[in-house]
Design a protein around this motif. Structure first.
Motif, PDB file in Angstrom:
ATOM      1  N   GLU A  70       0.826  -1.203   0.000  1.00  0.00           N
ATOM      2  CA  GLU A  70       0.000   0.000   0.000  1.00  0.00           C
ATOM      3  C   GLU A  70       0.865   1.260   0.000  1.00  0.00           C
ATOM      4  OE1 GLU A  70       0.032  -2.519   2.180  1.00  0.00           O
ATOM      5  OE2 GLU A  70      -1.905  -2.769   3.171  1.00  0.00           O
ATOM      6  N   ILE A  71       1.943   1.212   0.748  1.00  0.00           N
ATOM      7  CA  ILE A  71       2.848   2.364   0.818  1.00  0.00           C
ATOM      8  C   ILE A  71       3.622   2.507  -0.480  1.00  0.00           C
ATOM      9  CG2 ILE A  71       4.769   3.409   2.069  1.00  0.00           C
ATOM     10  CD1 ILE A  71       3.874   1.804   4.549  1.00  0.00           C
ATOM     11  N   ILE A  72       4.112   1.384  -0.990  1.00  0.00           N
ATOM     12  CA  ILE A  72       4.874   1.409  -2.243  1.00  0.00           C
ATOM     13  C   ILE A  72       4.024   1.980  -3.376  1.00  0.00           C
ATOM     14  CG2 ILE A  72       5.987  -0.053  -3.979  1.00  0.00           C
ATOM     15  CD1 ILE A  72       6.621  -2.002  -1.595  1.00  0.00           C
ATOM     16  N   GLU A  73       2.792   1.531  -3.456  1.00  0.00           N
ATOM     17  CA  GLU A  73       1.898   2.004  -4.519  1.00  0.00           C
ATOM     18  C   GLU A  73       1.578   3.489  -4.365  1.00  0.00           C
ATOM     19  OE1 GLU A  73      -1.442  -0.577  -4.303  1.00  0.00           O
ATOM     20  OE2 GLU A  73      -0.356  -2.322  -5.084  1.00  0.00           O
ATOM     21  N   ALA A 290       8.254   5.926  12.594  1.00  0.00           N
ATOM     22  CA  ALA A 290       7.083   5.143  12.202  1.00  0.00           C
ATOM     23  C   ALA A 290       5.951   5.975  11.629  1.00  0.00           C
ATOM     24  CB  ALA A 290       6.571   4.347  13.405  1.00  0.00           C
ATOM     25  N   MET A 291       6.107   7.304  11.547  1.00  0.00           N
ATOM     26  CA  MET A 291       4.999   8.106  11.038  1.00  0.00           C
ATOM     27  C   MET A 291       4.676   7.767   9.587  1.00  0.00           C
ATOM     28  SD  MET A 291       6.649  11.945  10.751  1.00  0.00           S
ATOM     29  CE  MET A 291       5.069  12.706  10.379  1.00  0.00           C
ATOM     30  N   ASN A 292       5.692   7.316   8.816  1.00  0.00           N
ATOM     31  CA  ASN A 292       5.388   6.785   7.485  1.00  0.00           C
ATOM     32  C   ASN A 292       6.123   5.476   7.250  1.00  0.00           C
ATOM     33  OD1 ASN A 292       7.995   7.554   6.918  1.00  0.00           O
ATOM     34  ND2 ASN A 292       7.477   8.843   5.160  1.00  0.00           N
ATOM     35  N   ASN A 293       6.301   4.737   8.359  1.00  0.00           N
ATOM     36  CA  ASN A 293       6.899   3.396   8.327  1.00  0.00           C
ATOM     37  C   ASN A 293       8.319   3.421   7.783  1.00  0.00           C
ATOM     38  OD1 ASN A 293       6.114   0.706   9.159  1.00  0.00           O
ATOM     39  ND2 ASN A 293       6.254   0.076   7.024  1.00  0.00           N
ATOM     40  N   ALA A 294       8.979   4.577   7.908  1.00  0.00           N
ATOM     41  CA  ALA A 294      10.364   4.757   7.474  1.00  0.00           C
ATOM     42  C   ALA A 294      10.547   4.537   5.967  1.00  0.00           C
ATOM     43  CB  ALA A 294      11.307   3.833   8.260  1.00  0.00           C
ATOM     44  N   THR A 341       0.537   4.913   5.394  1.00  0.00           N
ATOM     45  CA  THR A 341       0.894   4.270   6.660  1.00  0.00           C
ATOM     46  C   THR A 341      -0.174   4.487   7.710  1.00  0.00           C
ATOM     47  OG1 THR A 341       3.262   4.513   6.199  1.00  0.00           O
ATOM     48  CG2 THR A 341       2.617   4.187   8.493  1.00  0.00           C
ATOM     49  N   GLN A 342      -0.644   5.712   7.827  1.00  0.00           N
ATOM     50  CA  GLN A 342      -1.683   5.995   8.821  1.00  0.00           C
ATOM     51  C   GLN A 342      -2.951   5.205   8.530  1.00  0.00           C
ATOM     52  OE1 GLN A 342      -1.035   7.782  11.618  1.00  0.00           O
ATOM     53  NE2 GLN A 342       1.045   7.875  10.800  1.00  0.00           N
ATOM     54  N   GLU A 343      -3.242   4.997   7.245  1.00  0.00           N
ATOM     55  CA  GLU A 343      -4.417   4.195   6.882  1.00  0.00           C
ATOM     56  C   GLU A 343      -4.214   2.726   7.274  1.00  0.00           C
ATOM     57  OE1 GLU A 343      -8.150   3.040   5.374  1.00  0.00           O
ATOM     58  OE2 GLU A 343      -7.320   4.924   6.139  1.00  0.00           O
ATOM     59  N   ILE A 344      -3.001   2.216   7.118  1.00  0.00           N
ATOM     60  CA  ILE A 344      -2.710   0.846   7.553  1.00  0.00           C
ATOM     61  C   ILE A 344      -2.903   0.715   9.056  1.00  0.00           C
ATOM     62  CG2 ILE A 344      -0.840  -0.832   7.884  1.00  0.00           C
ATOM     63  CD1 ILE A 344       0.272   0.098   5.162  1.00  0.00           C
TER      64      ILE A 344
END
Length: 448
Positions: A70-73, A290-294, A341-344
């Motif tokens: 999800e983050i990669i996309e 961790a705010m955007n999973n690094a 990330t926040q959505e995850i």
């Protein structure tokens, strides 16, 4: 090179001549490198195709696990649409959306978000905000900053000035920010050894701030900055009532309280912030990791409305109110990673998952009590430390060897001095928690 180092060496195929590695014994590492080539879920893969269970979330930062599609996309889509936008006098929609998402999980009232790119930058930003706040209110004499012994607040000159880790400060001692002092740290093995969660003893240690107020005059103090749980120095958990007492003293004297939540933020302790878990609201929170999973460098500062409004409303509407910022503040790709990330976290309820796993984590880490060389164990949420007895004349050597033994057995932990630290991704299973600490147990028995 000893036999253990030789065995754990993962690759000699990478040309390592040019990269000057951070916080690394470069000569030692390059004699026996440990190279990672990929990651997915809870695991890294080494260059020689060995799976390694990540017991450290990278560097306390990959809370949602590795390789999240999800983050990669989200990053890919954003880069295809808008690769960069200047953050000075211009903006892009994702920056505002990311700020709104972060504000939604901060404590009530801390909803003004300033973006930066690393924890170090977030700390320097927070310190500047504190100074600007007092100046805007006509209290320009408030210039003193108070940190804490054994605290880590990054590696900018502001961060190492308020920080209290000797090795980080020593080489730069002549160039640190003047007018900085430190309250005492909270760690006392005689009173706190093997505490589970917050130690019962030690709330009174916060009163050391009153000593500095008496010494310097509180009207000269701008801010106090502490990590709610001191992470990089070895997971020092605050005593019960300690942070509440700091809050009371700061409020009493008009001093801003800053929580450095670069490590504790976004589910590490089972809530969005340590502030929420521990019931103490500061004036400013720093965040990163961790705010955007690094996924892409990003950090931020959450300021309370009264701090933000004092600064923004102090000048005329046509002037810059806060002379500070970074070329990459709210970078479009980083902001997109933040939103994903926040959505995850929300969709998978990872903060709740972290909270529910904390008792299992506590049980397994404290089961190491009585194992060879273990002198203390401490924990809160999904972060913990096992402190080892140091070898005579060789501080840090034992933990380094345990680190290598664990890696050899397929678990990546961290160490600082002779303290092993653990902070697995929030997707960790109970079985993987058991595996982490059973591996540590084996490593301890195989280490002299």
């Amino acid at each position: 090179m000893n036999a253990l180092t030789e065995k754990v060496s993962l690759s000699k195929e990478v040309d390592m001549e040019n990269f000057w590695m951070p916080f690394t014994a470069n000569k030692q590492f390059k004699a026996a490198p440990r190279i990672l080539k990929s990651a997915k879920g809870m695991y890294f893969t080494t260059i020689d195709d060995k799976k390694v269970l990540d017991a450290s979330s990278g560097l306390w930062c990959v809370n949602a696990g590795h390789g999240r599609e999800e983050i990669i996309e989200a990053v890919h889509k954003q880069m295809m649409e808008l690769d960069y936008a200047p953050p000075f006098q211009m903006a892009h929609p994702v920056a505002f959306e990311a700020a709104k998402a972060i504000a939604a999980v901060m404590p009530a009232g801390l909803d003004r978000i300033f973006f930066a790119n690393s924890g170090s930058e977030a700390v320097d930003t927070a310190l500047k905000i504190a100074l600007a706040y007092h100046r805007a209110r006509g209290d320009g004499q408030r210039t003193r900053l108070i940190g804490r012994e054994r605290g880590y607040s990054g590696v900018g000159f502001g961060g190492i000035s308020v920080g209290g880790i000797l090795a980080n400060r020593k080489a730069y001692s002549g160039a640190l920010i003047p007018g900085v002092d430190h309250i005492s740290h909270t760690h006392n093995l005689a009173e706190m050894a093997f505490s589970k969660g917050q130690p019962a003893w030690g709330a009174h240690l916060a009163d050391d701030l009153e000593r500095l107020c008496a010494l310097h005059d509180p009207s000269t103090i701008a801010a106090v900055i502490v990590e709610p749980v001191a992470g990089s120095t070895g997971v020092l958990v605050p005593p019960q009532g300690y942070l509440q007492r700091l809050r009371e003293i700061c409020t009493k004297h008009g001093i801003l309280l800053i929580f450095d939540e670069v490590i504790t933020g976004f589910g590490r302790l089972g809530k969005a912030t340590a502030s929420e878990l521990l019931g103490v609201t500061p004036d400013i929170i720093t965040m990163a990791k961790a705010m955007n999973n690094a996924a892409i460098p990003m950090s931020g500062v959450a300021a309370s409305r009264h701090v933000h409004d004092a600064i923004v409303n102090a000048g005329p509407g046509t002037a810059i109110e806060f002379f500070h910022g970074y070329t990459y503040s709210a970078h479009p790709a980083a902001a997109a990673a933040c939103l994903a990330t926040q959505e995850i976290y929300r969709k998978e309820k990872l903060f709740d998952r972290s909270l529910s796993l904390a008792p299992k984590f506590e049980k397994e880490i404290h089961a190491l009590r009585g194992e060879p060389f273990v002198k203390d164990i401490r924990n809160l949420g999904l972060m913990g430390a096992v402190e080892l007895e140091s070898r005579d004349g060789a501080p840090g050597a034992r933990a380094y060897d345990v680190f290598l033994k664990c890696l050899e057995k397929g678990v990546l932990a961290r160490f600082t001095g002779d303290i092993m630290t653990f902070s697995p991704p929030l997707i960790v299973s109970e079985g993987q928690i058991e595996e982490i600490f059973s591996t540590v147990r084996k490593a301890l028995h195989e280490t002299a």
